[in-house]
Scaffold this active site. Structure first.
Site, PDB file in Angstrom:
ATOM      1  N   CYS A 142       0.687  -1.135   0.077  1.00  0.00           N
ATOM      2  CA  CYS A 142       0.021  -0.049   0.073  1.00  0.00           C
ATOM      3  C   CYS A 142       0.853   1.342   0.018  1.00  0.00           C
ATOM      4  CB  CYS A 142      -1.041  -0.050   1.199  1.00  0.00           C
ATOM      5  SG  CYS A 142      -2.447   1.196   0.890  1.00  0.00           S
ATOM      6  N   SER A 192      -7.795  -0.021   0.832  1.00  0.00           N
ATOM      7  CA  SER A 192      -8.018   1.178   1.579  1.00  0.00           C
ATOM      8  C   SER A 192      -7.103   2.285   1.459  1.00  0.00           C
ATOM      9  CB  SER A 192      -8.189   0.625   3.396  1.00  0.00           C
ATOM     10  OG  SER A 192      -8.407   1.375   4.169  1.00  0.00           O
ATOM     11  N   HIS A 235      -4.103  -4.497   0.470  1.00  0.00           N
ATOM     12  CA  HIS A 235      -3.598  -4.905   1.856  1.00  0.00           C
ATOM     13  C   HIS A 235      -4.313  -6.518   1.954  1.00  0.00           C
ATOM     14  CE1 HIS A 235      -2.635  -1.432   4.000  1.00  0.00           C
ATOM     15  NE2 HIS A 235      -3.528  -0.919   3.435  1.00  0.00           N
ATOM     16  N   GLU A 237      -3.017  -8.671   3.619  1.00  0.00           N
ATOM     17  CA  GLU A 237      -2.794  -9.211   4.814  1.00  0.00           C
ATOM     18  C   GLU A 237      -4.296  -8.895   5.834  1.00  0.00           C
ATOM     19  OE1 GLU A 237      -1.777  -4.902   5.444  1.00  0.00           O
ATOM     20  OE2 GLU A 237      -1.663  -6.392   3.881  1.00  0.00           O
TER      21      GLU A 237
END
Length: 320
Positions: A142, A192, A235, A237
């Site tokens: 990100c 995000s 993301h 993760e």
């Protein structure tokens, strides 16, 4: 095989409850094996949440992994206790003489700042330079990916006008590249962020190869230097509830935040989100560890396979 973590790390208990094999430092000392050394630069504010999420992703491999967490010394964390940082984190000046098989640089909630306005920018530039000679392969996530693209290639980020927030479909390109081996033609991943590096700029950069892209979310995955640098714009993760936590946090702050796209069933925040990206996230990290770390790293990490050592110019005076 297990993940080796520091004694007492809070994430260990949760991982063990999930039936993930975690080895503490005492037991690891009796293993006659060289584990893969992974350095994790955690720039996220809630560091314990990110620790758990990343360790969970690294657990799906037969390799034994020794994880070291690093923080930016030039930044004061407001959301993680000093005792936790002092106990479980190292700083760049403490590890800069070492070499690592792999490294992960996380995102950070500083997208709306220019890179040079970030209080640890000078320090992270030192880290990015050091990566060239001290790490076999690095994943940038990100904001970490946007910052690295700016540092290495001069690519600038672009403000999107509103937050790109939710679960988005992506298509795989360059299927023969081992990093996306085992991926479906289409897959979903969380995003995000308020900014992006435009797909056109990435495509025009000769050093970068795009591996996965979304019509709505733009480039998700690309790589350079035959996998020595891997850029992930989302993301992978994130756990099931992370976007919900961010949505509720932003609402409490009074921000104009939309419901995460394609996340809550029927777009109803009262419904439990479906976890739809875990298999591909696991596959991404497993492929990275296998093809770009384990099969590429030298057995002896005391020397570097990537060229001359960078000058020892980093000091406390060089950062805020």
């Amino acid at each position: 095989m297990p993940i080796k973590v520091a004694n007492g790390l809070p994430a260990r208990e949760i991982l063990e409850k999930e039936n993930i094999f975690v080895m503490d430092e005492d037991r690891a000392m009796h293993q006659d094996i060289r584990p893969i050394q992974i350095l994790i630069l955690n720039l996220m504010p809630l560091k314990e949440d990110t620790e758990l999420q990343i360790l969970r992703e690294l657990s799906n491999t037969p390799l034994q992994i020794d994880c070291t967490f690093m923080r930016m010394r030039s930044h004061q964390s407001k959301n993680t206790s000093k005792s936790h940082l002092d106990t479980f984190y190292t700083t760049f000046d403490q590890i800069r003489k070492k070499h690592y098989d792999g490294m992960i640089v996380t995102g950070a909630p500083v997208e709306l700042l220019e890179f040079e306005q970030v209080d640890y920018w000078e320090e992270i530039e030192q880290v990015f330079s050091w990566i060239n000679t001290h790490v076999t392969s690095t994943i940038f996530l990100c904001w970490g990916a946007q910052a690295a693209m700016y540092y290495y290639y001069g690519l600038k980020k672009k403000y999107l006008g509103k937050k790109l927030f939710g679960i988005y479909e992506h298509k795989v390109f360059n299927r023969k590249v081992p990093l996306v081996r085992g991926f479906d033609d289409e897959f979903v991943m969380p995003h995000s962020r308020y900014t992006e590096v435009p797909a056109r700029a990435i495509s025009a950069c000769p050093e970068l190869t795009i591996l996965a892209q979304s019509k709505e979310a733009g480039v998700f995955l690309c790589m350079a230097e035959n996998g020595r640098k891997i850029y992930v714009m989302g993301h992978p993760e994130y756990d099931r509830m992370q976007l919900r936590r961010e949505y509720e946090r932003d609402k409490k702050k009074g921000l104009d935040i939309q419901i995460p796209a394609n996340y809550f069933p029927d777009d109803d925040p009262g419904n439990k989100p479906l976890l739809l990206w875990r298999a591909h996230a696991n596959n991404l990290y497993t492929n990275w560890l296998n093809y770009y770390v384990y099969q590429s790293t030298p057995y002896d990490l005391d020397g570097t396979p990537w060229g001359e050592e960078i000058p020892d110019t980093y000091s406390e005076k060089s950062i805020i």
